[in-house]
Scaffold this motif. Sequence first.
Motif, PDB file in Angstrom:
ATOM      1  N   UNK A  22       0.832  -1.210   0.000  1.00 26.38           N
ATOM      2  CA  UNK A  22       0.000   0.000   0.000  1.00 26.38           C
ATOM      3  C   UNK A  22       0.862   1.254   0.000  1.00 26.38           C
ATOM      4  N   UNK A  23       1.965   1.214   0.806  1.00 23.47           N
ATOM      5  CA  UNK A  23       2.869   2.368   0.821  1.00 23.47           C
ATOM      6  C   UNK A  23       3.499   2.569  -0.555  1.00 23.47           C
ATOM      7  N   UNK A  24       3.962   1.448  -1.176  1.00 21.98           N
ATOM      8  CA  UNK A  24       4.535   1.570  -2.515  1.00 21.98           C
ATOM      9  C   UNK A  24       3.500   2.056  -3.517  1.00 21.98           C
ATOM     10  N   UNK A  25       2.269   1.614  -3.351  1.00 21.98           N
ATOM     11  CA  UNK A  25       1.202   2.051  -4.245  1.00 21.98           C
ATOM     12  C   UNK A  25       0.957   3.548  -4.119  1.00 21.98           C
ATOM     13  N   UNK A  26       0.994   4.048  -2.876  1.00 20.06           N
ATOM     14  CA  UNK A  26       0.830   5.493  -2.685  1.00 20.06           C
ATOM     15  C   UNK A  26       1.957   6.263  -3.373  1.00 20.06           C
ATOM     16  N   UNK A  27       3.190   5.715  -3.217  1.00 14.68           N
ATOM     17  CA  UNK A  27       4.331   6.390  -3.873  1.00 14.68           C
ATOM     18  C   UNK A  27       4.155   6.380  -5.383  1.00 14.68           C
ATOM     19  N   UNK A  28       3.728   5.229  -5.926  1.00 16.24           N
ATOM     20  CA  UNK A  28       3.526   5.153  -7.372  1.00 16.24           C
ATOM     21  C   UNK A  28       2.406   6.086  -7.835  1.00 16.24           C
ATOM     22  N   UNK A  29       1.329   6.151  -7.033  1.00 16.92           N
ATOM     23  CA  UNK A  29       0.245   7.075  -7.386  1.00 16.92           C
ATOM     24  C   UNK A  29       0.750   8.514  -7.420  1.00 16.92           C
ATOM     25  N   UNK A  30       1.561   8.847  -6.395  1.00 16.76           N
ATOM     26  CA  UNK A  30       2.113  10.207  -6.368  1.00 16.76           C
ATOM     27  C   UNK A  30       2.992  10.457  -7.580  1.00 16.76           C
ATOM     28  N   UNK A  31       3.839   9.437  -7.935  1.00 20.54           N
ATOM     29  CA  UNK A  31       4.699   9.602  -9.105  1.00 20.54           C
ATOM     30  C   UNK A  31       3.883   9.752 -10.384  1.00 20.54           C
ATOM     31  N   UNK A  32       2.803   8.952 -10.490  1.00 22.65           N
ATOM     32  CA  UNK A  32       1.955   9.048 -11.685  1.00 22.65           C
ATOM     33  C   UNK A  32       1.293  10.421 -11.770  1.00 22.65           C
ATOM     34  N   UNK A  33       0.806  10.926 -10.620  1.00 23.78           N
ATOM     35  CA  UNK A  33       0.189  12.265 -10.625  1.00 23.78           C
ATOM     36  C   UNK A  33       1.202  13.327 -11.017  1.00 23.78           C
ATOM     37  N   UNK A  34       2.433  13.189 -10.477  1.00 25.58           N
ATOM     38  CA  UNK A  34       3.481  14.158 -10.847  1.00 25.58           C
ATOM     39  C   UNK A  34       3.781  14.093 -12.338  1.00 25.58           C
ATOM     40  N   UNK A  35       3.867  12.859 -12.874  1.00 26.06           N
ATOM     41  CA  UNK A  35       4.137  12.719 -14.297  1.00 26.06           C
ATOM     42  C   UNK A  35       2.993  13.278 -15.143  1.00 26.06           C
ATOM     43  N   UNK A  36       1.760  13.087 -14.661  1.00 26.43           N
ATOM     44  CA  UNK A  36       0.633  13.680 -15.380  1.00 26.43           C
ATOM     45  C   UNK A  36       0.729  15.202 -15.393  1.00 26.43           C
ATOM     46  N   UNK A  37       1.089  15.756 -14.234  1.00 27.64           N
ATOM     47  CA  UNK A  37       1.242  17.222 -14.180  1.00 27.64           C
ATOM     48  C   UNK A  37       2.362  17.675 -15.106  1.00 27.64           C
ATOM     49  N   UNK A  38       3.492  16.907 -15.076  1.00 24.14           N
ATOM     50  CA  UNK A  38       4.609  17.277 -15.967  1.00 24.14           C
ATOM     51  C   UNK A  38       4.206  17.169 -17.429  1.00 24.14           C
ATOM     52  N   UNK A  39       3.473  16.085 -17.771  1.00 27.56           N
ATOM     53  CA  UNK A  39       3.060  15.936 -19.172  1.00 27.56           C
ATOM     54  C   UNK A  39       2.095  17.050 -19.588  1.00 27.56           C
TER      55      UNK A  39
END
Length: 729
Positions: A22-39
């Motif tokens: 779950x912790x890794x999933x939260x980190x991945x979700x955060x990374x995906x959101x950041x990448x979406x913002x960057x894109x």
Amino acid sequence: MAAAAELQGKYQKLAQEYSKLRAQNQVLKKGVVDEQANSASLKEQLKMKDQSLRKLQQEMDSLTFRNQQLAKRVELLQDELALSEARGKKNKKSGESSSHLSQEQKSVFNEDLQKKIEENERLHILFFEADEQHKRLEAELRSRLEVLETDAAQHQAVVDGLTQKYMDTIEKLQNDKAKLEIKSQTLEREAKDCRLRTEECQQQLKNLQAALGSRLEESLCIINEKVPFNDTRSNQYNALNVPLHNRRYQLKLRDLAGQALAFVQDLVTALLNFHTYTEQKVQIFPVDSATDTISPLNQKFSQHLHENASYVRPLEEGMLHLFASITEDTVTVLETAVKLKAFTEHLSSYLCFLRKILPYQLKSLEEECESSLCTAALRARNMELHRDMKKLTAVFEKLHTYISLLALPSTKPEGLLRTNYSFVFTNIAASLHGFHDILKDISKHYSQKATLEQEVPTATQKLITTNDCILSSVVALTNGVGKPCSDSVPYKEALANRRVLLSSTESREGLAQQVQQSLEKIAKLEQEKEHWMLEAQLAKIKLEKENQKLKYSLSGHLAETIQERSVLPNVTEQKKEETTEKSQREPVKSTSLIGMLTMSTDNEKAPDNESREDLIKSHYMARIAELTSHLQLADSKSVHFHAECRALAKRLALAEKSKESLMEELKLGSQNISRLQDELMTTKRSYEDQLSMMSDHLCSMNETLTKQREEIDTLKMSSKGNSKKNKSR
């Protein structure tokens, strides 16, 4: 229970892995959101660059069109200039007016040409700057594209690792589920077997209860018939009962009291030495009172320690009085042990003394730690002794509490129930064990402290001697308290010993019951023996009467022999032996209810009355012996059967308890399996949803990246075409 513990451990591991995921999933979700913002930001920047590039392209097109117009204009002007030059050569001979006109035209053409050249140069500069800006933008976009590709590759690797891990976890859980199902099936089979056994045992128990109920009814009938008076039903009569005096019990109690007296005497001697030598130690360390003044705290502490004998010695006196009160002629129980109250009062006064000196002792150790002579190691030993002294006072408080409870029945019989006696004695034993453990810690820590104090530069021989004396008193205390502490028995060995004890107790009780029943049967047999003896006497009287009747009917010889036998008993005995010998030689047997009667063939019409009496008596004695043996055999069998029934009843109770525990474990196992299945399904669904979302997001990112690449390629192509056109121009 082991399966439940293993299942609980696996469940905890799964919960930990689930929390990590779950912790890794939260980190991945955060990374995906950041990448979406960057894109999104990159898309906006790309749109802005595209707009600027289109503007530059339009400007470039307009400039190229303007440049083409200017080039055509220059060509036309050059053609006109060539024509004018040719005409001038032809018309040199014309007048000066025409030459003046051509000079003005040349100057106009030159100015116009100069302006066009400057404008062309400026356009070339703008085009070069636009080309450089486009190259920089292309390089930035390429670098960002590479970063996004690496991030996407990393995310894809993480996603692949997580999917593999999830698949491994799912496979492991499925294997665990299969194992648990197998275990549950085995437990169900065992439960069925236990159920069948319990049914059999219940049936046997019902049969036994019915048999015992019938025997109880018979016993009650016998008691009601044989026991004429019983006054145990009335509490008024029971209050007048005098307790039984058991000399062996009194001797055992006196022996135990003697052991307790020796223990208290050793304890008192060691405590006196410990407090006295502690007083001496306070006087010489960390400051020697012979050379300098000790602190007021240590002075007060020394004064209190000086009074230790008035609190410690009464303990020995109280135990002596208690020991003297237990004799062979008295009946000693807790209700009659009045001297135990005095001992508890002396123990209470000593406990007050310990509570009084404890703050001074703790402050004295803290003051010693603050001294300049105290090293770090010595300070650590002092703090350990600081904790040990608190524990020692707490142990004495526990002992005083439980010994005071033992003294309650002598003053308030309702203050302590008989059912709680074993609980109190068990806690006293536990407190003594704790007392021994604390004294061992004090001995170890004080020996280390004494060793460190010898290394102090200002250590004197007096200090070393005092430390040795204190250490010897603590060792004496430890050894004295360690005498009642026996080694503990392992749990499995204790269970085996308990089973042996139960079986031996059952056999002992069975033997005692068998002996009691044998005694009762012997008494009954004695009564029956007397009854049969009376019957034999009556039969003898009847036989004599019959003999007297037969006497008149028989011949004179028989009458004479009868008279001789009645007058001369010795002659009768001789003839009796002769008749028995004849009967042994030539017996004639006749069977009846009272046995086998043998008559002589010589005197068939005149049987011997005394031989018949002896035969009847021997027959009855043999019959009585046979019945007695059969009765004893039946009693022994019944006692053995009763003991077996009790053992079976206990085994049945144990089987019921084990069955209940197994059923509870089975329920818990099934609940855990269902809960794990639900959690597995939920985690699987959540992971599948997350994977699908991540895959969709990665697909969208790949599409955007491909679009950006295509746009960049188109920009490159357009820029290359523009550069080629410019070069050609």
